[in-house]
Design a protein around this motif. Sequence first.
Motif, mmCIF file in Angstrom:
data_model
loop_
_atom_site.group_PDB
_atom_site.id
_atom_site.type_symbol
_atom_site.label_atom_id
_atom_site.label_comp_id
_atom_site.label_asym_id
_atom_site.label_seq_id
_atom_site.Cartn_x
_atom_site.Cartn_y
_atom_site.Cartn_z
ATOM 1 N N LEU A 74 -0.812 48.701 48.575
ATOM 2 C CA LEU A 74 -0.901 47.298 48.992
ATOM 3 C C LEU A 74 -0.303 46.356 47.953
ATOM 4 O O LEU A 74 0.275 45.324 48.302
ATOM 5 N N ASN A 75 -0.429 46.705 46.678
ATOM 6 C CA ASN A 75 0.116 45.879 45.598
ATOM 7 C C ASN A 75 1.595 46.160 45.353
ATOM 8 O O ASN A 75 2.206 45.550 44.479
ATOM 9 N N GLY A 76 2.169 47.104 46.098
ATOM 10 C CA GLY A 76 3.592 47.405 45.968
ATOM 11 C C GLY A 76 3.950 48.006 44.622
ATOM 12 O O GLY A 76 5.028 47.746 44.096
ATOM 13 N N CYS A 77 3.060 48.824 44.069
ATOM 14 C CA CYS A 77 3.300 49.395 42.740
ATOM 15 C C CYS A 77 3.894 50.798 42.856
ATOM 16 O O CYS A 77 3.173 51.778 43.048
ATOM 17 N N ASN A 78 5.207 50.868 42.726
ATOM 18 C CA ASN A 78 5.903 52.150 42.802
ATOM 19 C C ASN A 78 5.381 53.135 41.762
ATOM 20 O O ASN A 78 5.191 54.321 42.048
ATOM 21 N N TYR A 79 5.178 52.657 40.544
ATOM 22 C CA TYR A 79 4.691 53.513 39.463
ATOM 23 C C TYR A 79 3.317 54.080 39.811
ATOM 24 O O TYR A 79 3.089 55.287 39.708
ATOM 25 N N THR A 163 0.534 44.959 35.262
ATOM 26 C CA THR A 163 1.281 45.392 34.076
ATOM 27 C C THR A 163 2.636 45.966 34.493
ATOM 28 O O THR A 163 3.677 45.604 33.935
ATOM 29 N N ASN A 164 2.619 46.871 35.469
ATOM 30 C CA ASN A 164 3.866 47.512 35.895
ATOM 31 C C ASN A 164 4.851 46.528 36.499
ATOM 32 O O ASN A 164 6.057 46.653 36.293
ATOM 33 N N HIS A 165 4.360 45.536 37.212
ATOM 34 C CA HIS A 165 5.257 44.531 37.768
ATOM 35 C C HIS A 165 5.882 43.694 36.649
ATOM 36 O O HIS A 165 7.088 43.423 36.665
ATOM 37 N N LEU A 166 5.070 43.289 35.690
ATOM 38 C CA LEU A 166 5.554 42.464 34.589
ATOM 39 C C LEU A 166 6.563 43.218 33.723
ATOM 40 O O LEU A 166 7.584 42.677 33.308
ATOM 41 N N LEU A 167 6.281 44.491 33.468
ATOM 42 C CA LEU A 167 7.114 45.277 32.565
ATOM 43 C C LEU A 167 8.227 46.063 33.252
ATOM 44 O O LEU A 167 9.069 46.641 32.577
ATOM 45 N N SER A 168 8.220 46.125 34.587
ATOM 46 C CA SER A 168 9.144 47.019 35.308
ATOM 47 C C SER A 168 9.080 48.412 34.685
ATOM 48 O O SER A 168 10.097 49.009 34.314
ATOM 49 N N THR A 169 7.873 48.902 34.560
ATOM 50 C CA THR A 169 7.609 50.174 33.880
ATOM 51 C C THR A 169 8.403 51.312 34.506
ATOM 52 O O THR A 169 8.287 51.558 35.708
ATOM 53 N N PRO A 170 9.199 52.016 33.698
ATOM 54 C CA PRO A 170 9.940 53.160 34.238
ATOM 55 C C PRO A 170 8.990 54.322 34.529
ATOM 56 O O PRO A 170 8.004 54.534 33.815
ATOM 57 N N LEU A 171 9.288 55.042 35.589
ATOM 58 C CA LEU A 171 8.461 56.160 36.004
ATOM 59 C C LEU A 171 8.626 57.324 35.038
ATOM 60 O O LEU A 171 9.746 57.687 34.665
ATOM 61 N N ASP A 172 7.523 57.894 34.624
ATOM 62 C CA ASP A 172 7.547 59.059 33.741
ATOM 63 C C ASP A 172 8.083 60.272 34.497
ATOM 64 O O ASP A 172 7.881 60.403 35.711
ATOM 65 N N ASP A 173 8.722 61.180 33.774
ATOM 66 C CA ASP A 173 9.227 62.410 34.380
ATOM 67 C C ASP A 173 8.120 63.174 35.101
ATOM 68 O O ASP A 173 8.361 63.766 36.153
#
Length: 190
Positions: A74-79, A163-173
């Motif tokens: 719902l929050n659209g958090c891909n990570y 946090t992930n939206h603000l940082l555009s956190t890259p997905l871990d392997d």
Amino acid sequence: MTEFNLHTEETAPKNSKTLLAGAKKTYGFIPNLYAGQAEAPALLEGYLSLATTFNKTALSETERQVILIANSRLNGCNYCVAAHSTIAKGAGVSNDVLQALRNGTKITDPKLEALHQFAVCINETRGWVEQSDLDSLFAAGYNRQTALEVIVGTALKVMSTYTNHLLSTPLDDAFKADTWSADNSNIKRA
């Protein structure tokens, strides 16, 4: 847009170093979410503390993942969807439940679906649920404690998704096999 650091144990602020070391010991790596949160030791500590607290609820691992993935989607958090999909698989959450959560469709297990719908309701209404929403949760076999524990999981996902939206956190392997992508066009601020 401002770039944020993904910290290591060496580059992290003093009060985040021990927390990152603990994460590395637990997971074998430092998840990028934690590496980003480390910039603000209070955020990292708060997130890890709340995650520990959420794991102490009366909810099963599957029930906790229902709440976490529903909120992440719902929050659209891909990570978060990818990470929790990997975690859910490792915890034995059935594939049909996991796919329903990732797709936002109905879970075939009626009890889990009632929990899913209540988690969606808490998120979408910002907690302004109707009595009928509570009645549906209770009719499925849950109780007032469950309703409140859904809020704990929702709060945990606010901390990570924001946090992930603000940082555009890259997905871990470690989570790439479960990559997920939201259509963020209706979520992002215009």
